[in-house]
Design a protein around this motif. Structure first.
Motif, mmCIF file in Angstrom:
data_model
loop_
_atom_site.group_PDB
_atom_site.id
_atom_site.type_symbol
_atom_site.label_atom_id
_atom_site.label_comp_id
_atom_site.label_asym_id
_atom_site.label_seq_id
_atom_site.Cartn_x
_atom_site.Cartn_y
_atom_site.Cartn_z
ATOM 1 N N LEU A 158 0.965 -1.134 -0.687
ATOM 2 C CA LEU A 158 0.042 0.216 -0.136
ATOM 3 C C LEU A 158 0.930 1.413 0.169
ATOM 4 N N ASN A 159 1.929 1.105 0.902
ATOM 5 C CA ASN A 159 2.967 2.373 0.666
ATOM 6 C C ASN A 159 3.186 2.688 -0.433
ATOM 7 N N ILE A 160 3.790 1.567 -1.490
ATOM 8 C CA ILE A 160 4.245 1.917 -3.054
ATOM 9 C C ILE A 160 2.596 2.350 -4.045
ATOM 10 N N LEU A 161 1.565 1.730 -3.352
ATOM 11 C CA LEU A 161 0.023 2.685 -4.288
ATOM 12 C C LEU A 161 0.255 4.190 -3.712
ATOM 13 N N ILE A 162 0.701 4.453 -2.803
ATOM 14 C CA ILE A 162 0.554 6.533 -2.653
ATOM 15 C C ILE A 162 1.485 6.890 -3.215
ATOM 16 N N LYS A 163 2.541 6.819 -2.995
ATOM 17 C CA LYS A 163 3.676 7.347 -3.935
ATOM 18 C C LYS A 163 3.848 7.034 -4.815
ATOM 19 N N LEU A 164 4.089 5.364 -6.065
ATOM 20 C CA LEU A 164 3.504 5.416 -7.508
ATOM 21 C C LEU A 164 2.651 6.523 -8.073
ATOM 22 N N MET A 165 1.187 6.329 -7.661
ATOM 23 C CA MET A 165 0.301 7.274 -8.139
ATOM 24 C C MET A 165 0.719 8.727 -7.839
ATOM 25 N N ALA A 166 1.032 8.864 -7.034
ATOM 26 C CA ALA A 166 1.445 10.119 -7.075
ATOM 27 C C ALA A 166 2.686 10.927 -7.556
ATOM 28 N N VAL A 167 3.491 9.347 -7.895
ATOM 29 C CA VAL A 167 4.572 10.066 -8.671
ATOM 30 C C VAL A 167 4.203 10.715 -10.516
ATOM 31 N N GLU A 168 3.381 9.329 -10.158
ATOM 32 C CA GLU A 168 3.252 8.927 -12.120
ATOM 33 C C GLU A 168 2.374 10.386 -12.558
ATOM 34 N N SER A 169 0.973 10.858 -11.171
ATOM 35 C CA SER A 169 0.928 12.109 -11.748
ATOM 36 C C SER A 169 1.547 13.223 -11.712
ATOM 37 N N LEU A 170 2.787 13.096 -10.966
ATOM 38 C CA LEU A 170 4.000 14.416 -11.231
ATOM 39 C C LEU A 170 4.530 14.317 -12.715
ATOM 40 N N VAL A 171 4.804 13.611 -13.356
ATOM 41 C CA VAL A 171 5.494 13.191 -14.512
ATOM 42 C C VAL A 171 4.251 13.538 -15.454
ATOM 43 N N PHE A 172 2.945 12.945 -15.450
ATOM 44 C CA PHE A 172 1.989 13.346 -16.632
ATOM 45 C C PHE A 172 1.437 14.390 -16.453
ATOM 46 N N ALA A 173 2.075 14.880 -15.239
ATOM 47 C CA ALA A 173 1.063 16.458 -15.122
ATOM 48 C C ALA A 173 0.876 17.906 -16.706
ATOM 49 N N PRO A 174 2.183 18.111 -17.039
ATOM 50 C CA PRO A 174 1.601 18.867 -18.548
ATOM 51 C C PRO A 174 1.066 18.121 -19.507
ATOM 52 N N PHE A 175 0.683 16.735 -19.539
ATOM 53 C CA PHE A 175 -0.356 16.186 -20.343
ATOM 54 C C PHE A 175 -1.400 16.733 -19.603
ATOM 55 N N PHE A 176 -1.836 16.365 -18.377
ATOM 56 C CA PHE A 176 -2.498 16.650 -17.880
ATOM 57 C C PHE A 176 -3.105 17.793 -17.921
ATOM 58 N N ALA A 177 -2.504 18.380 -17.471
ATOM 59 C CA ALA A 177 -2.513 20.019 -18.079
ATOM 60 C C ALA A 177 -3.131 20.809 -19.338
ATOM 61 N N THR A 178 -2.682 19.683 -20.274
ATOM 62 C CA THR A 178 -2.731 20.469 -21.599
ATOM 63 C C THR A 178 -3.612 19.524 -22.023
ATOM 64 N N HIS A 179 -4.283 18.015 -21.710
ATOM 65 C CA HIS A 179 -5.137 17.998 -22.204
ATOM 66 C C HIS A 179 -6.392 17.032 -21.367
ATOM 67 N N GLY A 180 -6.184 17.241 -20.360
ATOM 68 C CA GLY A 180 -6.567 16.419 -18.766
ATOM 69 C C GLY A 180 -8.389 16.469 -19.283
ATOM 70 N N GLY A 181 -9.166 15.836 -18.508
ATOM 71 C CA GLY A 181 -10.339 16.732 -17.910
ATOM 72 C C GLY A 181 -11.603 16.581 -19.367
ATOM 73 N N ILE A 182 -11.446 15.727 -20.840
ATOM 74 C CA ILE A 182 -12.352 15.982 -21.914
ATOM 75 C C ILE A 182 -13.239 15.637 -21.258
ATOM 76 N N LEU A 183 -14.476 14.680 -20.098
ATOM 77 C CA LEU A 183 -15.388 14.611 -20.433
ATOM 78 C C LEU A 183 -16.284 16.072 -19.167
ATOM 79 N N PHE A 184 -15.409 16.880 -19.089
ATOM 80 C CA PHE A 184 -15.905 17.988 -18.281
ATOM 81 C C PHE A 184 -15.903 19.105 -19.151
ATOM 82 N N LYS A 185 -15.154 19.000 -19.917
ATOM 83 C CA LYS A 185 -14.792 19.355 -21.282
ATOM 84 C C LYS A 185 -16.069 19.674 -22.466
ATOM 85 N N TYR A 186 -16.896 18.778 -22.164
ATOM 86 C CA TYR A 186 -17.936 17.796 -23.749
ATOM 87 C C TYR A 186 -18.964 18.502 -22.566
ATOM 88 N N LEU A 187 -18.471 18.196 -21.148
ATOM 89 C CA LEU A 187 -20.342 18.011 -20.546
ATOM 90 C C LEU A 187 -21.261 19.244 -20.410
#
Length: 769
Positions: free
Chosen positions: A740-769
């Protein structure tokens, strides 16, 4: 004008790699000393050649206290050690083949997703935090993040594999040294743990430092892009650790549960009895789960804590002014930690001698105290020479002025919080104290009351560690924002070499006891290895406490870096986007635990059926005249763990990608916060509950006190109830809890690595709702 650090840049560039090389050299020296214990019938040099060393490496291996001169015992130990080593190596190679495929696929995902941020453009872009300057293109970040990911993954895999090889090299040597005395066996087990601890800590530091300097050749003055790319190193380390922990945990617990349920309860034979078909798989599991998985896990924690601190510092005055020494403050802390742990190790192996069983646990506990005290002084030195007297730290859109003594306190609060968590864990999992003794006493009325008392103990054990983590977060954030939290996590991990040494010591001692039983060695030898193992159970629980506590701080620091990088200035829990993320995030650790627990149960079910089949169908097995089919049991554990580790791994790795892409960074922020809050609680309670049940069983088996004797001996009804509790706790403490300690760290570091992608292309459901 902000002042620069006292330590010149040239000295920084020399000191960090030198400390790493010293750590590697020290680990090799410890390995050389352990290797002098011969696992062969050849006596080799006489004891006089050792000059009467108290460690006795030149003594005859066959000089037993009973005066028995049986060279066949040594040959048997060597044979069992070879079987365990071959089984562990075979499993890890199988696991790494599957993990290697994942690594290639995920590396491609990183490159494609991050490269698409700027449409795979090769043109320089305005910097995120200072638009008057130009930074390297997103395509470069994609390429270098991918390289860093692969480097982190390979280093993590090597850390786990080398740890396993060292442990399987040392287990029979510990058994053989136990014939001379408990002190000599302790030293072999501890030195072997130190080999792993220093090798992992030093190689992790060296690879990270070299990677930064190689990347710097391309990035030049663009430190923002450089350290953003470096975060891939932490992602690679933790993603491999996840599969190592889950796969290894399922393997070891399937074998352990199967061996205990049929062997101990149904057939009433001792643990590690060679007649038990699951015994080799059980001993292999200790190495692939508790050693290889744990090594990868703590390497991942170290890599992520370093990356979190570096990425936050890169957009502060250190990065803006290109102050390389101050920028490398996290690496200087780790460098000092290696030197401090080196001195600390000598207290256990050279300065003092273990002469009695009762001295084992205090000696291991003293390692934590000594390393923490000396490291406090070391942090003060590093903070004085490595930091300017005053500097600024990025704090969600503003620059916060911080003094060097404040950052010193941030690191110290993490360091001492780790010690507190360690001692609280020891109190709740050691059979020297009342909580475990109460659990053992509850076995008088059966397994049900044992389970009730054990669960209550686990829930209660969460209280003080959570307060310690909370205080650490409050103090470090108040002084230096998210950078303070990141260095607090590094403070907790600064003595990682010592932590790994006492953690790896446990499985090595456990294997030593198994080899003693299988080789038919005397009861007195088994008593010594059991004493080593009981202390090792507690230190393993302490190691898990450190890993979970540091994971909480690391995850929060990564979370802060993520929201900054994704352009989220506030996370409002009253908005629907965030609150749905919080609910889902808090649920994920339960979902993950359910998957891993059921995986262990399914694999254990097959193991129990196979062990029963062999006892019922192989003539002469119970009488000891026929050999069991160990290979089939090893195959059951291997097949089950490889198959079952994939769904939990996919759950953790895909959640940030799916949430970030479809729902956006606000919802993902909620998911990260929710998983952190619930994951830490479940991880601590699961690990401590399992550890308490294990040591309650050992308390009854040892029968040292009058109270323990009244509950025993082995085979009594209270003992059977304790074995059932231990069996239930096995997947909690060695599979679900540590993963479980890997779960909480891994999700956080993965989100950080992909942060530029999410900031640019993320939230497509809310964009069209």
């Amino acid at each position: 004008m902000v002042a620069s650090a006292f330590l010149p840049e040239l000295w920084t560039e020399i000191l960090i790699p030198v400390c790493a090389v010293v750590g590697i050299a020290f680990s090799l020296f410890q390995w050389f000393i352990v290797s002098r214990v011969r696992v062969s019938a050849d006596q080799g040099a006489s004891s006089s050649s050792s000059g009467g060393s108290k460690n006795g490496y030149g003594d005859y291996l066959i000089e037993e206290e009973e005066g028995v001169n049986d060279q066949s015992v040594v040959a048997k130990c060597a044979e069992i050690q070879t079987a365990i080593s071959e089984g562990a190596t075979s499993f890890l190679f199988t696991e790494y083949r599957y993990v290697g495929v994942f690594m290639v696929i995920f590396a491609a995902i990183i490159f494609v997703f991050l490269g698409s941020v700027e449409g795979f453009s090769t043109e320089n872009k305005p910097c995120t935090y200072d638009e008057t300057k130009t930074c390297k293109p997103a395509l470069a970040t994609a390429a270098f993040s991918t390289i860093a990911f692969v480097l982190g993954a390979v280093t993590s895999v090597l850390s786990g594999f080398l740890g396993m090889k060292i442990a399987t090299y040392a287990n029979a040597r510990t058994t053989l040294e136990a014939r001379k005395g408990v002190g000599k066996a302790f030293i072999v087990a501890f030195r072997s743990g130190a080999v792993m601890g220093f090798l992992l800590a030093a190689s992790g530091l060296l690879v990270l430092y070299v990677t930064i300097n190689v990347f710097k050749i391309y990035y030049g003055d663009d430190w923002e892009g450089l350290f953003e790319a470096i975060t891939g190193y932490g992602l690679g380390g933790s993603s491999m650790a996840l599969f190592g922990r889950v796969g290894g945990g399922i393997y070891t617990k399937a074998a352990d549960v199967g061996a205990d349920l049929v062997g101990k309860i149904e057939r009433n034979i001792p643990e590690d009895d060679p007649r038990n078909p699951a015994v080799i798989a059980d001993n292999v599991g200790d190495n692939v789960g508790d050693i290889a998985g744990m090594g990868s896990d703590l390497f991942g924690s170290y890599a992520e804590a370093s990356c979190a601190a570096l990425v936050v510092a890169s957009i502060s005055s250190f990065g803006i002014n290109h102050d390389f020494t101050a920028m490398c403050y996290p690496l200087l802390i780790s460098s000092m930690g290696i030197l401090v742990c080196l001195i600390t190790t000598l207290f256990a192996t050279d300065f003092f001698e273990i002469k009695a069983v009762k001295e084992i646990e205090p000696a291991l506990k003293n390692q934590l105290i000594i390393s923490t005290v000396i490291m406090t002084v070391g942090i003060a030195v590093v903070s004085w020479v490595g930091l300017p007297s005053s500097f600024t730290i990025f704090n969600f859109g503003t620059q916060k002025i911080v003094q060097n003594w404040q950052l010193f306190l941030c690191v110290c609060v993490g360091l001492w919080a780790g010690l507190i968590i360690g001692f609280v864990t020891e109190y709740y999992t050691s059979n020297a104290y009342s909580p475990v003794q109460d659990v053992a006493d509850s076995c008088r009325t059966g397994a049900a009351t044992n389970v009730i008392f054990g669960l209550a103990l686990g829930y209660k054990s969460v209280i003080i560690p959570i307060f310690a983590i909370a205080v650490s977060i409050f103090v470090s954030f108040s002084f230096a924002a998210m950078y303070g939290v990141a260095v607090a996590a590094l403070g907790m991990l600064s003595t990682i070499a010592t932590g790994l040494a006492i953690d790896a010591y446990g499985p090595i001692s456990d294997n030593a006891g198994g080899i003693a039983e299988m080789a038919g060695m005397s009861h007195r030898i088994r008593e010594r290895t059991d004493a080593l193992d009981a202390a090792g159970n507690t230190t393993a629980a302490i190691g898990k406490g450190f890993a979970i506590g540091s994971a909480a701080l690391v995850s929060l620091a990564l979370f802060g870096a993520f929201v900054s990088r994704a352009g989220v200035h506030t996370v409002d829990v009253l908005t629907p986007k965030v609150i749905i993320g919080l609910l889902v995030g808090a649920m994920l650790p339960y979902w993950f635990s359910a998957m891993t627990m059921k995986s262990v149960g399914s694999a254990a079910l097959k193991m129990v059926e196979e062990v029963r089949r062999q006892f019922n169908t192989i003539p002469g097995l119970m009488e000891g005249t026929a050999k069991p089919d160990y290979a089939t049991c090893v195959k059951i554990s291997t097949d089950a763990s490889i198959k079952e580790m994939i769904p939990p791994g996919c759950l953790v790795m895909l959640t940030p990608l799916i949430v970030g892409f479809f729902f956006g960074v606000e919802t993902l922020s909620g998911v990260l916060a929710g998983s952190l809050v619930s994951g830490v609680q479940i991880a601590i309670s699961a690990s401590n509950t399992g550890g308490a049940w294990d040591n309650a069983k050992k308390y009854i088996e040892a029968g040292v006190s009058e109270h323990a004797k009244s509950l025993g001996p082995k085979g009594s009804e209270p003992h059977k109830a304790a074995v059932i509790g231990d069996t239930i706790g096995d997947p909690l403490k060695d599979t679900s809890g540590p993963s479980l300690n890997i779960l909480i760290k891994l999700m956080a570091v993965e989100s950080l690595v992909f942060a530029p992608f999410f900031a640019t292309h993320g939230g497509i459901l809310f964009k069209y709702l």
